[in-house]
Design a protein around this motif. Structure first.
Motif, PDB file in Angstrom:
ATOM      1  N   TYR A  66       9.927   1.939 -13.316  1.00  0.00           N
ATOM      2  CA  TYR A  66       8.518   2.253 -13.097  1.00  0.00           C
ATOM      3  C   TYR A  66       8.388   3.447 -12.164  1.00  0.00           C
ATOM      4  CZ  TYR A  66       6.841  -1.901 -15.487  1.00  0.00           C
ATOM      5  OH  TYR A  66       6.554  -2.820 -16.452  1.00  0.00           O
ATOM      6  N   LEU A  67       7.587   4.426 -12.593  1.00  0.00           N
ATOM      7  CA  LEU A  67       7.332   5.631 -11.813  1.00  0.00           C
ATOM      8  C   LEU A  67       5.831   5.719 -11.562  1.00  0.00           C
ATOM      9  CD1 LEU A  67       9.494   7.970 -14.059  1.00  0.00           C
ATOM     10  CD2 LEU A  67      10.187   6.961 -11.883  1.00  0.00           C
ATOM     11  N   ALA A  68       5.449   6.514 -10.572  1.00  0.00           N
ATOM     12  CA  ALA A  68       4.036   6.656 -10.243  1.00  0.00           C
ATOM     13  C   ALA A  68       3.677   8.123 -10.074  1.00  0.00           C
ATOM     14  CB  ALA A  68       3.715   5.895  -8.965  1.00  0.00           C
ATOM     15  N   GLU A  69       2.448   8.448 -10.409  1.00  0.00           N
ATOM     16  CA  GLU A  69       1.927   9.793 -10.173  1.00  0.00           C
ATOM     17  C   GLU A  69       1.547   9.970  -8.706  1.00  0.00           C
ATOM     18  OE1 GLU A  69      -0.458  11.113 -14.109  1.00  0.00           O
ATOM     19  OE2 GLU A  69      -1.409   9.544 -12.928  1.00  0.00           O
ATOM     20  N   ALA A  70       1.130   8.888  -8.066  1.00  0.00           N
ATOM     21  CA  ALA A  70       0.634   8.933  -6.695  1.00  0.00           C
ATOM     22  C   ALA A  70       1.630   8.253  -5.751  1.00  0.00           C
ATOM     23  CB  ALA A  70      -0.721   8.232  -6.600  1.00  0.00           C
ATOM     24  N   VAL A  71       1.991   8.952  -4.688  1.00  0.00           N
ATOM     25  CA  VAL A  71       2.924   8.381  -3.715  1.00  0.00           C
ATOM     26  C   VAL A  71       2.328   7.134  -3.070  1.00  0.00           C
ATOM     27  CG1 VAL A  71       2.225   9.768  -1.724  1.00  0.00           C
ATOM     28  CG2 VAL A  71       4.594   8.982  -1.928  1.00  0.00           C
ATOM     29  N   SER A  72       1.007   7.029  -3.002  1.00  0.00           N
ATOM     30  CA  SER A  72       0.384   5.840  -2.420  1.00  0.00           C
ATOM     31  C   SER A  72       0.669   4.592  -3.259  1.00  0.00           C
ATOM     32  CB  SER A  72      -1.124   6.043  -2.243  1.00  0.00           C
ATOM     33  OG  SER A  72      -1.718   6.470  -3.434  1.00  0.00           O
ATOM     34  N   LYS A  73       0.858   4.749  -4.570  1.00  0.00           N
ATOM     35  CA  LYS A  73       1.263   3.623  -5.420  1.00  0.00           C
ATOM     36  C   LYS A  73       2.699   3.221  -5.087  1.00  0.00           C
ATOM     37  CE  LYS A  73       1.356   0.628  -8.786  1.00  0.00           C
ATOM     38  NZ  LYS A  73       0.680  -0.663  -8.647  1.00  0.00           N
ATOM     39  N   SER A  74       3.591   4.193  -4.977  1.00  0.00           N
ATOM     40  CA  SER A  74       4.987   3.899  -4.645  1.00  0.00           C
ATOM     41  C   SER A  74       5.097   3.250  -3.270  1.00  0.00           C
ATOM     42  CB  SER A  74       5.816   5.175  -4.684  1.00  0.00           C
ATOM     43  OG  SER A  74       5.777   5.734  -5.972  1.00  0.00           O
ATOM     44  N   ASP A  75       4.252   3.690  -2.354  1.00  0.00           N
ATOM     45  CA  ASP A  75       4.264   3.149  -0.995  1.00  0.00           C
ATOM     46  C   ASP A  75       4.003   1.646  -0.980  1.00  0.00           C
ATOM     47  OD1 ASP A  75       4.076   3.492   2.049  1.00  0.00           O
ATOM     48  OD2 ASP A  75       2.108   2.647   1.560  1.00  0.00           O
ATOM     49  N   GLU A  76       3.241   1.133  -1.942  1.00  0.00           N
ATOM     50  CA  GLU A  76       2.950  -0.302  -2.011  1.00  0.00           C
ATOM     51  C   GLU A  76       4.225  -1.146  -2.150  1.00  0.00           C
ATOM     52  OE1 GLU A  76       0.285  -0.963  -5.266  1.00  0.00           O
ATOM     53  OE2 GLU A  76      -1.389   0.047  -4.278  1.00  0.00           O
ATOM     54  N   TYR A  77       5.287  -0.558  -2.656  1.00  0.00           N
ATOM     55  CA  TYR A  77       6.533  -1.296  -2.905  1.00  0.00           C
ATOM     56  C   TYR A  77       7.587  -1.082  -1.822  1.00  0.00           C
ATOM     57  CZ  TYR A  77       4.468  -2.119  -7.424  1.00  0.00           C
ATOM     58  OH  TYR A  77       3.627  -2.511  -8.419  1.00  0.00           O
ATOM     59  N   THR A  78       7.242  -0.361  -0.763  1.00  0.00           N
ATOM     60  CA  THR A  78       8.205  -0.105   0.305  1.00  0.00           C
ATOM     61  C   THR A  78       8.124  -1.167   1.389  1.00  0.00           C
ATOM     62  OG1 THR A  78       6.710   1.276   1.623  1.00  0.00           O
ATOM     63  CG2 THR A  78       8.037   2.391  -0.076  1.00  0.00           C
ATOM     64  N   CYS A  79       9.194  -1.273   2.162  1.00  0.00           N
ATOM     65  CA  CYS A  79       9.258  -2.182   3.305  1.00  0.00           C
ATOM     66  C   CYS A  79       9.702  -1.378   4.521  1.00  0.00           C
ATOM     67  CB  CYS A  79      10.274  -3.293   3.064  1.00  0.00           C
ATOM     68  SG  CYS A  79       9.877  -4.353   1.676  1.00  0.00           S
TER      69      CYS A  79
END
Length: 103
Positions: free
Chosen positions: A10-23
């Motif tokens: 899964y890839l995202a256009e917005a880094v804010s979407k990717s940020d949701e999966y970080t710890c």
């Protein structure tokens, strides 16, 4: 991570979407994401509220004619568009980005 569009990368256009999966890690709360280059090829566009992930994943096999899926959750839910690729050779991790959230 979910499998709304099948088991893939899964890839995202917005880094804010990717940020949701970080710890956060360590005392400073540093987070890490990969910034990737990807070759999407022929994209299977989907804007269904309840997509059939298995059927979409099958559409990206050799006989299916597609190489990736674009799930338009922005259009139907007001969130983010999601991109799914099923062949990891189509993704190149270009940068490792480490950051902290600003509150």
């Amino acid at each position: 991570a979910g499998t709304l569009y099948g088991n893939g990368v899964y890839l995202a256009e917005a880094v804010s979407k990717s940020d949701e999966y970080t710890c956060p890690h360590g005392a400073n709360g540093i987070r890490t994401i990969l910034l990737c280059l990807s070759c999407l090829g022929r994209v299977n566009y989907n804007d269904e509220k309840r997509p059939d992930g298995d059927a979409l994943a099958s559409s990206c096999k050799k006989e299916g004619g597609f190489h990736s899926i674009l799930g338009d959750r922005e259009k139907i839910r007001g969130t983010y568009r999601e991109i799914v690729v099923f062949d990891e050779d189509l993704i190149y991790p270009g940068y490792i980005c480490r950051y902290t959230r600003v509150t």
